[in-house]
Motif scaffolding. Structure first.
Motif, PDB file in Angstrom:
ATOM      1  N   CYS A 122     -14.264   9.393   9.132  1.00 44.49           N
ATOM      2  CA  CYS A 122     -13.792   8.504  10.302  1.00 44.49           C
ATOM      3  C   CYS A 122     -13.842   9.285  11.469  1.00 44.49           C
ATOM      4  O   CYS A 122     -13.785   8.676  12.552  1.00 44.49           O
ATOM      5  CB  CYS A 122     -12.569   7.669   9.810  1.00 44.49           C
ATOM      6  N   ASN A 123     -13.842  10.242  11.273  1.00 47.34           N
ATOM      7  CA  ASN A 123     -13.550  11.267  12.576  1.00 47.34           C
ATOM      8  C   ASN A 123     -14.773  11.171  13.446  1.00 47.34           C
ATOM      9  O   ASN A 123     -16.022  11.145  12.947  1.00 47.34           O
ATOM     10  CB  ASN A 123     -13.348  12.725  12.241  1.00 47.34           C
ATOM     11  N   VAL A 124     -14.579  11.119  14.867  1.00 49.87           N
ATOM     12  CA  VAL A 124     -15.710  11.034  15.861  1.00 49.87           C
ATOM     13  C   VAL A 124     -16.281  12.442  16.021  1.00 49.87           C
ATOM     14  O   VAL A 124     -17.340  12.671  16.399  1.00 49.87           O
ATOM     15  CB  VAL A 124     -15.224  10.364  16.875  1.00 49.87           C
ATOM     16  N   PHE A 125     -15.346  13.384  16.503  1.00 54.89           N
ATOM     17  CA  PHE A 125     -15.784  14.786  16.612  1.00 54.89           C
ATOM     18  C   PHE A 125     -15.795  15.673  15.358  1.00 54.89           C
ATOM     19  O   PHE A 125     -14.962  15.680  14.691  1.00 54.89           O
ATOM     20  CB  PHE A 125     -14.948  15.198  17.545  1.00 54.89           C
ATOM     21  N   ASN A 126     -16.729  16.696  15.770  1.00 55.79           N
ATOM     22  CA  ASN A 126     -16.557  17.893  14.525  1.00 55.79           C
ATOM     23  C   ASN A 126     -15.226  18.230  14.434  1.00 55.79           C
ATOM     24  O   ASN A 126     -14.636  19.069  15.604  1.00 55.79           O
ATOM     25  CB  ASN A 126     -17.689  18.632  14.858  1.00 55.79           C
ATOM     26  N   PRO A 127     -14.504  18.429  13.416  1.00 55.23           N
ATOM     27  CA  PRO A 127     -13.044  18.872  13.506  1.00 55.23           C
ATOM     28  C   PRO A 127     -12.862  20.276  13.965  1.00 55.23           C
ATOM     29  O   PRO A 127     -12.126  20.574  14.764  1.00 55.23           O
ATOM     30  CB  PRO A 127     -12.582  18.674  12.214  1.00 55.23           C
ATOM     31  N   ALA A 263     -23.911  20.997  14.307  1.00 56.84           N
ATOM     32  CA  ALA A 263     -24.360  19.807  14.621  1.00 56.84           C
ATOM     33  C   ALA A 263     -25.057  18.978  13.509  1.00 56.84           C
ATOM     34  O   ALA A 263     -25.235  17.530  13.829  1.00 56.84           O
ATOM     35  CB  ALA A 263     -25.800  20.022  15.650  1.00 56.84           C
ATOM     36  N   THR A 264     -25.387  19.474  12.469  1.00 58.41           N
ATOM     37  CA  THR A 264     -25.859  18.723  11.313  1.00 58.41           C
ATOM     38  C   THR A 264     -24.819  18.196  10.477  1.00 58.41           C
ATOM     39  O   THR A 264     -25.082  17.538   9.416  1.00 58.41           O
ATOM     40  CB  THR A 264     -26.690  19.623  10.412  1.00 58.41           C
ATOM     41  N   ASP A 265     -23.604  18.144  10.776  1.00 54.65           N
ATOM     42  CA  ASP A 265     -22.421  17.395  10.210  1.00 54.65           C
ATOM     43  C   ASP A 265     -22.682  15.980   9.876  1.00 54.65           C
ATOM     44  O   ASP A 265     -23.032  15.499  11.117  1.00 54.65           O
ATOM     45  CB  ASP A 265     -21.288  17.697  10.746  1.00 54.65           C
ATOM     46  N   TYR A 266     -22.772  15.406   8.854  1.00 59.55           N
ATOM     47  CA  TYR A 266     -23.342  14.134   8.517  1.00 59.55           C
ATOM     48  C   TYR A 266     -22.069  13.115   9.377  1.00 59.55           C
ATOM     49  O   TYR A 266     -22.912  12.401   9.935  1.00 59.55           O
ATOM     50  CB  TYR A 266     -23.135  13.779   7.049  1.00 59.55           C
ATOM     51  N   VAL A 267     -20.989  13.394   9.279  1.00 58.46           N
ATOM     52  CA  VAL A 267     -20.046  12.529   9.599  1.00 58.46           C
ATOM     53  C   VAL A 267     -20.053  12.205  11.137  1.00 58.46           C
ATOM     54  O   VAL A 267     -20.158  10.896  11.749  1.00 58.46           O
ATOM     55  CB  VAL A 267     -18.450  12.857   9.417  1.00 58.46           C
ATOM     56  N   THR A 268     -20.429  13.315  12.014  1.00 59.48           N
ATOM     57  CA  THR A 268     -20.379  12.982  13.521  1.00 59.48           C
ATOM     58  C   THR A 268     -21.920  13.020  14.113  1.00 59.48           C
ATOM     59  O   THR A 268     -21.849  13.027  15.498  1.00 59.48           O
ATOM     60  CB  THR A 268     -19.488  14.218  14.047  1.00 59.48           C
ATOM     61  N   GLY A 269     -22.884  12.985  13.193  1.00 60.17           N
ATOM     62  CA  GLY A 269     -24.109  13.080  13.918  1.00 60.17           C
ATOM     63  C   GLY A 269     -24.734  11.456  13.559  1.00 60.17           C
ATOM     64  O   GLY A 269     -24.532  11.038  12.710  1.00 60.17           O
ATOM     65  N   PRO A 270     -25.928  11.562  14.071  1.00 54.02           N
ATOM     66  CA  PRO A 270     -26.641  10.041  13.912  1.00 54.02           C
ATOM     67  C   PRO A 270     -27.355  10.055  12.366  1.00 54.02           C
ATOM     68  O   PRO A 270     -27.646  11.268  11.796  1.00 54.02           O
ATOM     69  CB  PRO A 270     -27.822  10.043  14.983  1.00 54.02           C
ATOM     70  N   MET A 271     -27.557   8.910  12.100  1.00 53.85           N
ATOM     71  CA  MET A 271     -28.303   8.855  10.544  1.00 53.85           C
ATOM     72  C   MET A 271     -29.524   8.716  10.647  1.00 53.85           C
ATOM     73  O   MET A 271     -30.361   8.934   9.488  1.00 53.85           O
ATOM     74  CB  MET A 271     -27.483   7.484  10.012  1.00 53.85           C
ATOM     75  N   THR A 272     -30.338   8.399  11.582  1.00 53.88           N
ATOM     76  CA  THR A 272     -31.696   8.000  11.513  1.00 53.88           C
ATOM     77  C   THR A 272     -32.333   9.362  12.155  1.00 53.88           C
ATOM     78  O   THR A 272     -31.871   9.955  12.826  1.00 53.88           O
ATOM     79  CB  THR A 272     -32.201   6.996  12.350  1.00 53.88           C
ATOM     80  N   ARG A 273     -33.764   9.723  11.695  1.00 50.56           N
ATOM     81  CA  ARG A 273     -34.385  10.855  12.040  1.00 50.56           C
ATOM     82  C   ARG A 273     -34.704  10.799  13.486  1.00 50.56           C
ATOM     83  O   ARG A 273     -34.433  11.871  14.171  1.00 50.56           O
ATOM     84  CB  ARG A 273     -35.863  10.822  11.360  1.00 50.56           C
TER      85      ARG A 273
END
Lengths: 327, 432
Positions: A122-127, A263-273
């Motif tokens: 649920c977090n917006v930013f990389n903790p 930057a590759t953190d799933y939660v806080t990055g985009p889902m599409t290529r």
């Protein structure tokens, strides 16, 4: 009609089989892939580093546990995400950091960076970066007191990026001091001043390579991020245009650590290529701007956090092509 | 050249359990339960009553509605009753229960047809309708409706993909009944009046590819075999069309809108039997499989045989059954009871052990994007599951839930074990 059944059958909606991949398996694999870089750091900067890592991980797990208790949720510490956040926080502080500061950083990372948003996913930013930026703002001196390689007695030494910035921006406060000249080989192997986990490019790439083989991360974010930083600093980072030392820029600071692991953190990055490539380019441009003209020598953490904020927007517009829709 | 579609995922096939087991007939069941609805469309009216004597192949139910398919007795014997019985898809359905007389006496109407080659399109459609043929891939759409599209088509694609893990009935059929299938395809080609015919088969079934190619060369059929990447859901209609002829069926449209009719190899075989042998659809090949089944097999089964009888014929299971699934593990339907009967769309019976059937708990979405990667329809499955989880169904329409073909690839791949496709089904049901 089911009365004569010997044992009740499970009835669920399809599919009835699942892939062996799990959230915690992914988190723990990333954790393991980060270990080589930490080991190099212990070798280069001494055993104090190990204390920092253990403190950060412990603080992160303890905070996660406490937050789950307060929020009346089942403790989620075994999913590995808090452990990973703690490790990344430790990798983002200088080797000589006091343990109380590390503890505080981890606490902020989990409590403010993650739990208040609702926990994992649920977090917006990389903790970990929230924790680091908090420490940067609160303890700027401690967070920029660098240690020279193999000199455990806390001899401070400027990082390659600080040396570059000093010359590039023309402040020249470091001029005349006994500057270490780093070769690309030193940078690649991690024999330079810097945060705990960011130094050894080789060790970081080993782990990242494994993550790519396992398909836990893809090239899209790291390549577009690093490539953009390279191109940007090559164009603008020298005397005149197209004369920047882009290899120095790529191998220095937290770029490799940030591009492959944060930057590759799933939660806080985009889902599409497509979204991921845009995200990486955005990170690269912001990093370049901060490094060349900003107030800090390093801009990787700010760039990722700023792009984290843009991620929902990217996800909204960079959607996959709908099957059957006209091109 | 091997072709495919965007998205999807290779899934461990488990087909080795039953791929080498030749199709075998099983002893006549002592009773059969023949549901009056085994298809998409209107339920049949029974044509028989309690106490009537019926023969194998006697028509026992039909509907005047266009979208329906008649049903036939699959054994000879006496109608014990017409009652609500367990049904593998509908839960419960009115069914004709027949007690076998053990003689398997065939209805006089079942006669080989001479000069079948000279039949017109209309005659063929009438035969297919009377034989109660439906799509044998699982959806059970009445064939006489599908083969008579409202607009002209130019291509027929035969689905020999069988991308569902575990299932091997189509594979065995292609090996053992290649001639019948190819003759059936010829009839289908004539019925839909097309020039181009392709047979799509995944490349992990080299024996089937070889068999089909050899027979086509031998008999000079004007059909093309298309080898396809072994990837789920390669056998889904829209993905198959994309892979074979690189056409995309637009959202909300059907294959004939793209000028294509897709038909299963099992359907082609059933059409052959109906036209050349005069035989209605009263039996089919069913794969009975699962790691816990002692002797997995491909069985030629009379419609209406109970699942439990087939599992027992395969010498039962090593432990208690945790789940009994009609169809494959990706899109099959879990059953409440082993008393449900085989229907026309039953391609397989998969038994999972209690350990395999154990439900994993759901975890929060970590936005890893795996579901987006695998979705063959270009959807964002995770977003829909989050809409459901947060009770915001009003937001779901922007994610095109109706595009979902419910293949389950997103749910299979999800590391957080989220029941994504279940959420999408809920959205679709509410939107109706």
């Amino acid at each position: 009609m089911t009365e004569k059944q010997p044992a009740p059958l499970t009835v669920t909606s399809s599919p009835h089989i699942r892939s062996p991949e799990t959230t915690s398996k992914i988190m723990w694999t990333v954790f393991v892939c980060l270990i080589p870089s930490g080991l190099v750091s212990v070798y280069v900067f001494g055993f104090g580093v190990l204390g920092i890592i253990l403190t950060a991980v412990f603080a992160a797990v303890a905070t996660e546990w406490a937050c789950c208790r307060i929020q009346r949720k089942t403790p989620t510490i075994m999913d590995g995400s808090a452990v990973l956040t703690g490790l990344l926080l430790a990798y983002n502080v200088p080797p000589g950091s006091p343990l109380w500061m590390v503890f505080l950083g981890s606490f902020i990372a989990i409590a403010v960076g993650k739990a208040v948003f609702g926990g994992l996913g649920c977090n917006v930013f990389n903790p970990a970066l929230v924790g680091r930026v908090f420490l940067m703002a609160s303890f700027p001196v401690l967070m920029t007191r660098w240690q020279a390689p193999f000199k455990v007695d806390a001899v401070t030494a400027p990082t390659p990026l600080a040396i570059f910035k000093d010359g590039f921006s023309g402040t020249n406060v470091l001029a005349g001091t006994d500057l270490v000249q780093y070769s690309y080989r030193d940078l690649f192997l991690g024999l330079r001043g810097g945060c705990i986990g960011e130094a050894c490019v080789l060790a970081l790439l080993l782990g990242a390579g494994y993550l790519m083989i396992r398909k836990y991360i893809t090239w899209h974010i790291p390549l577009s991020f690093i490539g953009t930083v390279g191109v940007f600093t090559w164009i603008f980072g020298g005397k005149g245009l197209f004369g920047g030392d882009f290899l120095l820029q790529i191998f220095s600071g937290g770029l490799i650590l940030g591009a492959f692991y944060m930057a590759t953190d799933y939660v806080t990055g985009p889902m599409t290529r497509q979204g991921q490539i845009l995200f990486g380019i955005g990170c690269g441009i912001i990093t370049g701007i901060v490094r060349l003209w900003g107030g800090y020598p390093e801009g990787v953490s700010y760039s990722i956090l700023l792009m984290n904020a843009v991620t929902p927007l990217i996800d909204r517009f960079m959607v996959p092509r709908r099957f059957g829709e006209e091109r | 050249m091997v072709s495919t579609f965007a998205g999807g995922k290779h899934i461990e096939s488990h087909k080795q359990l039953s791929r080498d087991a030749a199709i075998e007939p099983i002893p006549l069941p002592v009773e059969v339960v023949i549901p009056l609805s085994q298809h998409t469309g209107t339920i049949c009216e029974p044509l028989v009553k309690k106490g009537d004597r019926v023969l194998t192949g006697t028509k026992i139910g039909q509907s005047s509605n266009v979208l329906s398919s008649c049903v036939h007795a699959s054994i000879s014997g006496t109608v014990r009753g017409i009652e609500l019985c367990p049904h593998p898809v509908l839960g419960q359905c009115l069914a004709v229960i027949i007690d076998s007389d053990g003689r398997d006496e065939h209805d006089a109407a079942i006669q080989p047809r001479k000069a079948a080659e000279r039949l017109s399109k209309e005659e063929l459609l009438a035969i297919i309708k009377e034989a109660g043929i439906v799509g044998m891939g699982g959806a059970a759409f009445p064939s006489q409706v599908k083969l008579n599209p409202p607009k002209p088509v130019d291509t027929l694609i035969i689905n020999g993909v069988e991308c569902e893990p575990y299932l091997t009935c189509d594979f065995r059929l292609m090996l053992e009944k290649a001639n019948e299938i190819l003759q059936g395809i010829g009839l289908l080609k004539k019925t839909v009046n097309v020039s181009k015919v392709f047979i799509g088969i995944e490349e992990d079934k080299p024996e089937a590819l070889r068999m089909m190619r050899n027979k086509i060369m031998e008999k000079h059929y004007p059909f093309t075999v298309s080898p396809l990447t072994a990837k789920y859901p390669q056998g889904a209609e829209k993905q198959l069309i994309k892979a074979v002829i690189n056409r995309e069926v637009p959202p909300g449209k059907l294959p004939f809108d793209a000028g294509v009719i897709v038909s299963n190899v099992g359907t082609a075989c059933a059409v052959y039997e109906a036209v050349f042998l005069g035989k209605p659809l009263y039996e089919r090949v069913v794969t009975v499989t699962g790691a816990t089944v002692k002797k997995p097999a491909n069985l030629n089964v009379r419609i209406g045989t109970r699942f439990g009888d087939l599992i027992r014929y395969c010498q039962g299971t090593t432990g208690a059954a945790g789940k009994i699934i009609m169809g494959g593990p990706m899109m099959g339907l879990a059953q409440f009871s082993e008393d449900v009967p085989v229907i026309k769309g039953t391609s397989g019976i998969l038994v999972l052990s209690e350990a395999e059937a154990r439900q994993e708990g759901e975890h929060p979405c970590i936005r890893c994007g795996r579901c987006v990667d695998v979705c063959p329809m270009g959807m964002i499955p995770s977003a829909l599951s989050l809409c459901v989880e947060s009770g915001r169904l009003d937001l779901s329409s922007r994610y095109n839930p109706r595009d979902c073909i419910e293949c389950g690839a997103c749910t299979y791949i999800c590391p957080a074990k989220r029941r994504i496709v279940e959420s999408i089904r809920l959205v679709k049901a509410v939107m109706k």
